[in-house]
Design a protein around this motif. Sequence first.
Motif, short mmCIF file in Angstrom:
data_model
loop_
_atom_site.label_atom_id
_atom_site.label_comp_id
_atom_site.label_asym_id
_atom_site.label_seq_id
_atom_site.Cartn_x
_atom_site.Cartn_y
_atom_site.Cartn_z
N GLU A 133 0.67 -1.27 -0.03
CA GLU A 133 0.00 0.15 0.07
C GLU A 133 0.95 1.15 0.06
OE1 GLU A 133 -2.51 -0.28 3.55
OE2 GLU A 133 -0.78 0.05 4.69
N PHE A 140 -3.70 3.96 -2.16
CA PHE A 140 -3.94 2.78 -3.00
C PHE A 140 -2.94 1.74 -2.66
CE2 PHE A 140 -2.56 -0.20 -6.50
CZ PHE A 140 -3.58 -0.38 -6.69
N PRO A 164 -7.91 -5.02 -5.04
CA PRO A 164 -7.43 -3.55 -4.84
C PRO A 164 -8.15 -3.02 -3.64
CG PRO A 164 -8.86 -4.06 -6.71
CD PRO A 164 -8.61 -5.40 -6.25
N ILE A 207 -8.56 1.53 -2.72
CA ILE A 207 -8.23 2.83 -3.03
C ILE A 207 -9.28 3.53 -2.07
CG2 ILE A 207 -7.54 2.71 -5.48
CD1 ILE A 207 -10.24 3.69 -6.24
N SER A 226 -13.20 -0.95 -2.43
CA SER A 226 -12.29 -2.07 -2.40
C SER A 226 -13.18 -3.42 -2.79
CB SER A 226 -11.82 -2.30 -1.11
OG SER A 226 -13.13 -2.83 -0.14
#
Length: 810
Positions: A485, A498, A537, A539, A556
């Motif tokens: 991250e 991110f 992922p 963000i 997410s």
Amino acid sequence: MKNRRIFSTFLGITLLASASSEAYAATLRKLAASTPDDHAGSRVPTSGSKVAAGHSSAKSARARNAIAKGSESVGVVGARRTHGTSVTLGQAMIAKAIPGTNPLKVLAQLPGVMFQSDDPQGMDTWSNQFYMHGFYQNQIGMTLDGIPLGDQEFHSANGLNSVAAISSENIGHMDATMSAGAEDTASTSNLGGAVAFHSSDPSHQAGGKIVQTFGSNSSFHTYFRGDSGDLNSQGSRFYASYMRNDMDKWKGGGNQFSQQVNAKFVQPIGKKSSISTYFDWTDMDLYNYQDMSFDMLHNGGYRIDNFIGTPNAYAKAYRSALSLNGLPGGSLPAGYSKMSDPWDASYYDGATVERDYLGGMNLHFVLTDRLSWDSVIYGHGQYGRGSWASPYMSSPSGAPLIEQITVPHTQRGGFTSALHYNIANNHISTGVWYENFHTDIGRYAYNEPVLGEGSPINVLGSLPAPFATLWRQQMNSNSFTGFAEDTYNPLPNLTLHFGFRSLLQTARSGDTENLASYTGVGAVASGSITTAKAFLPHISADWHFLKHHELFFDVSENVKSIPVTAFKLGASPFSLSQSAFDLLKSQGGLKAETDWNYAVGYRFTDSWANFSLYGYHTDFRNRLQQITSGTIVNPVSTVANVGSVTMSGVDAGLTLTPVKGLSIYNSISYNHAVYDQNVTESGTVYHTKGEQVVNYPRLMYKNSLSYTWRNFDVHFDTTFIGTRNFSYTGDMKVPHYWLETLGARYRFGDLSHSTYGVVKDMTFDFNVYNLTNVKYISTMGENGNPMSGDYQSFLVGAPRQYFGTIRAGF
């Protein structure tokens, strides 16, 4: 009843203007500075941005220190961190609850969070049920000082209930990360959030604490803690504590007992690095409350329970079992014939035994001004028993019932390790987690005596050899996660984040023994399953604009590994027969549950008011659910992939502090979580499409009034839990309820210079649980939920209870 509803409604309407948000609700920074004592009645949050795992800003550090020192005393303490909407609650909030209260119950003061239990402290692990924004406890990642606590299920093979992991008095603070969750959490189950418990550090000064509570139903809670203080110039120090909690059940007979030892040692290294170790030993011996159905509730009454601890207990169970089998001498207790299934309404006994050993070492090394390294090494061993006296099988002695006991032996261990690097306004972290666990679990049958020819088995004591093994499985799992991250601050008031995580879990089960005449299947499940996701992922962004305003969002993707649970003990493929396991696997049903989470919010923060509006949306895929029927001692249990679930929700709130010492808090939460498809089970189509998910309400409302005047404070809290679906089709529902609590405290302060000598910080507390003595259904679906109709799978809440506490420091 009518007056109570009018009173609760009136109070809710008059205070609704003061709702405090998602509990991200805001931070009373000025008030935090002016309220140094943990007995203050105002709501004092902390704030700050967590810039990377293991790193935080100076403001965040000051906030955490304030919480550790007990400066906050609210139901909602807000802290926004960049990898998920986070809320921090400190020891001061835990101390306002009844001593020994489950810390998850304290978190239930937050909007969108629900905790259910059949006892006022939440100590009965069988009945614990925790939801956070529609996510169940087995979908939330939980850790203690970085040690993973697993999925929090009663029959969990990979974790430990929070009440067995640490005494509530030793918790320094708790961080709850809502919705999108945190990729650095050591968990295979965090679909929608994380809860991190942080143990308090040993004091730099030698001293001790004593807490003694007396209450209803012969409640007796004792807590001792001794701190060594600094042992040398480096600041080496430790503490050790002992907790004992004993309470008679509020209905039926028997008691619920637990004792616990915690110890922690901290060794500073240089100015910024340190090594700490934590140890926990827990002993729990709990007689459980009987699971109920609507038929039992309506025709047997609110207080129907197992026979143990009541007059002629074994004789009543014995004769009831004779009547079930149509044998001479059989009879039912008075009134039991009104129920459609009187033989499952009360067994002779039902109990939980658990012994836990947990140890962990935290290593924090600051390698350079920019680089640091954090690692955790841990191990956990558990022995347990879950027992029911079953009238469906006879003992070799000739008695028409047996004692059936499920016995798990579990060992797990692992480590986490992460590096953190700061460069050019970037805060970069990367790390891994590995865990192995092994469980040997079986259900065994024990001989009960013929009536009048001996004493029945004491399930909390030493056990004789069983006369049969009903079934037995061995399960092993290896889990690995990795994350990376980057949190970037292009401007002082703007944070961009991110990150992603990867997960791999392999699990294997072996069928070692099976008594087909009992289980009804040729073999219980054995085989292997794998959950693998390489890229998940996440963000987020957080923007502080103007002086008191904040906007944020989170997006997410998450995954929950396929559950590992033994035969008929949960929503796991290993809970099935071998044939059902093979069929589910061949049809592609062994898919891990995944989801996409979206969250957006606005927050206004000032010294006199905090307003927050928080919205979220989640798309679930491949949800596994346990579907049950039959008797609870040996249910007909299946696991179904009910497909996708769509969930949207919103929280709104406001906390007001109109005058010094007065705090008014309200929150309202709405959750719309529905199944997207109908379910076909055993050839029958069940119309679940569009129905609210089971066990979680659409509407919750909470308010709290607290007032502090000098050394005295008082608080009054109200919770409204809306209607909940009991069956998947929604044809059986649990009605809504209001629940009120009242608490008062007087603090004498430092008495070390008085005639009491070394005593300081003496405090008297008084708490009333369920003030209006409402009757309500608490835990739901602990034995699984039916597709439609009634089933014996809920527990009722405790009536009005009183507790008085004396606290003293030395």
